[in-house]
Design a protein around this motif. Sequence first.
Motif, PDB file in Angstrom:
ATOM      1  N   TYR A  35      -0.214   2.046   6.817  1.00  0.00           N
ATOM      2  CA  TYR A  35      -0.668   3.429   7.006  1.00  0.00           C
ATOM      3  C   TYR A  35      -2.185   3.586   6.853  1.00  0.00           C
ATOM      4  N   GLY A  36      -2.879   2.509   6.531  1.00  0.00           N
ATOM      5  CA  GLY A  36      -4.336   2.561   6.439  1.00  0.00           C
ATOM      6  C   GLY A  36      -4.860   3.388   5.284  1.00  0.00           C
ATOM      7  N   PHE A  37      -4.135   3.428   4.167  1.00  0.00           N
ATOM      8  CA  PHE A  37      -4.598   4.199   3.021  1.00  0.00           C
ATOM      9  C   PHE A  37      -5.777   3.488   2.349  1.00  0.00           C
ATOM     10  N   PHE A  64     -12.503  10.170   0.011  1.00  0.00           N
ATOM     11  CA  PHE A  64     -11.802   9.131   0.754  1.00  0.00           C
ATOM     12  C   PHE A  64     -11.230   9.673   2.061  1.00  0.00           C
ATOM     13  N   ARG A  65     -11.148   8.782   3.017  1.00  0.00           N
ATOM     14  CA  ARG A  65     -10.702   9.152   4.361  1.00  0.00           C
ATOM     15  C   ARG A  65      -9.199   9.390   4.426  1.00  0.00           C
ATOM     16  N   LEU A  82       4.153  -2.781  -1.649  1.00  0.00           N
ATOM     17  CA  LEU A  82       3.041  -1.835  -1.752  1.00  0.00           C
ATOM     18  C   LEU A  82       1.906  -2.221  -0.809  1.00  0.00           C
ATOM     19  N   LYS A  83       1.548  -3.486  -0.814  1.00  0.00           N
ATOM     20  CA  LYS A  83       0.449  -3.939   0.059  1.00  0.00           C
ATOM     21  C   LYS A  83       0.795  -3.717   1.529  1.00  0.00           C
ATOM     22  N   GLN A  84       2.050  -3.966   1.886  1.00  0.00           N
ATOM     23  CA  GLN A  84       2.482  -3.701   3.265  1.00  0.00           C
ATOM     24  C   GLN A  84       2.271  -2.235   3.630  1.00  0.00           C
ATOM     25  N   ALA A  85       2.708  -1.338   2.735  1.00  0.00           N
ATOM     26  CA  ALA A  85       2.613   0.098   3.028  1.00  0.00           C
ATOM     27  C   ALA A  85       1.161   0.552   3.125  1.00  0.00           C
TER      28      ALA A  85
END
Length: 449
Positions: A273-275, A174-175, A266-269
């Motif tokens: 941050y593009g996780f 994963f990136r 959680l979805k916001q974070a």
Amino acid sequence: MEPLISIVDDDEPVREALRRVLAAHGLETAVFASGKQLLASDRLPEMACLIADVKMPEMSGLALHHRLMAAGHRIPTILITGGPTPSGRNQALAEGVLSYVPKPLSEEALLDNVRLALARGAAGHSDAMTGPQAFEAGASGEPTSLTSGPHPRSHLKRLEAESIAILREVAAEFRNPVLMYSIGKDSSVLLHLARKAFYPAKPPFPLLHIDTRWKFREMIAFRDETAKRLGLDLIVHVNQEGVERGIDPISSGSALHTQIMKTEGLKQALDKYGFDAAIGGARRDEEKSRAKERIFSFRNSGHVWDPRHQRPELWHLYNTRLRPGESMRVFPLSNWTELDVWQYIEAEGIDVVPLYFAKERPVVQRGGVWIMVDDDRLPLEPDERPEFRRVRFRTLGCYPLTGAIDSEAATVGEIVAELRQASRSERQGRLIDSDSDASMERKKREGYF
């Protein structure tokens, strides 16, 4: 030195599948596309077991076995074949091969045969047994006589090896992964495994804590001390929209609080941050909806989990492909149990939040559950008075939604002994799991971790 297991097969996917299974169990492997490659390897003296395909171009598995024997290398050999025959089996065993196993072979059959080979090598006699004690493999490849093996690895070591392999897979595939840090015992074990997986370097991903602002004070203190002591990159995210709306577990109720402050937070974070992969400590034994989940659990562009559209994970092979906007939740502790976690904490000396240990604490009883009065934000009923009881927590979350249990277990060893007698899930004290029918599955579909 760990025993080296050599895999020889002209089919690259088969080689890789075998390698991954053995690596997940902490076994060292070397892979070769042909017998000629193996014979030219400078690691030949290290080899303790050989797994070879029967039918290969230029040199068959049996021919390779003969070449090794002639050169004085008495390596216990397991032949695998997609076209097993009685005559082929009889010839192989008569000529000194240890096991003749049909493809496809199960993970259990593979490991049992490898254990047998290593035991034979350790005992100093690699010739196949003959007569009534000879190893038999059924048509499915399942062993019928093997019950134990060599180089014994404890149950915990196997779980550890599997989890470490998963963490390394995430880092490789994963990136921009992240490790979810909820501060509980499972997070502590997961963090310990991540540090082991990449030692002496730091884990190649940050920690993310979704702070609802209603966690126990001891949890927050433990979180900050741990991140500082270990020099870890910690991201703390709070859903400020929920704060501005005045969302809390008391006036808003557990369902809305969880939805806004946990799931939406959680979805916001993850979006901010593009996780693309979030690693968590959930286990399948915790709750029935979690038993449906894969280790690599796919989420669509809205972070939604659909249990009917999950990817198969045969042979510990994981499909990590994602389209833009999609993400993965990864659960390296899926196959652990609560007892496994505490036994591992005991074996490894892992620090956990003191709330897990029995102590006199101020509590009130609500709905048959002991709720700890952690600060003055918890409103008391007119006739309600906190009482001090010796309690501990089996699971941790927002304190008004987390029930304690009566307990005398004040050490890890005492917790392990207590759990051996337990008959109820640790999540019996999590009020969010039962605030509506099929509560946890619905939350997970919406994006809850």
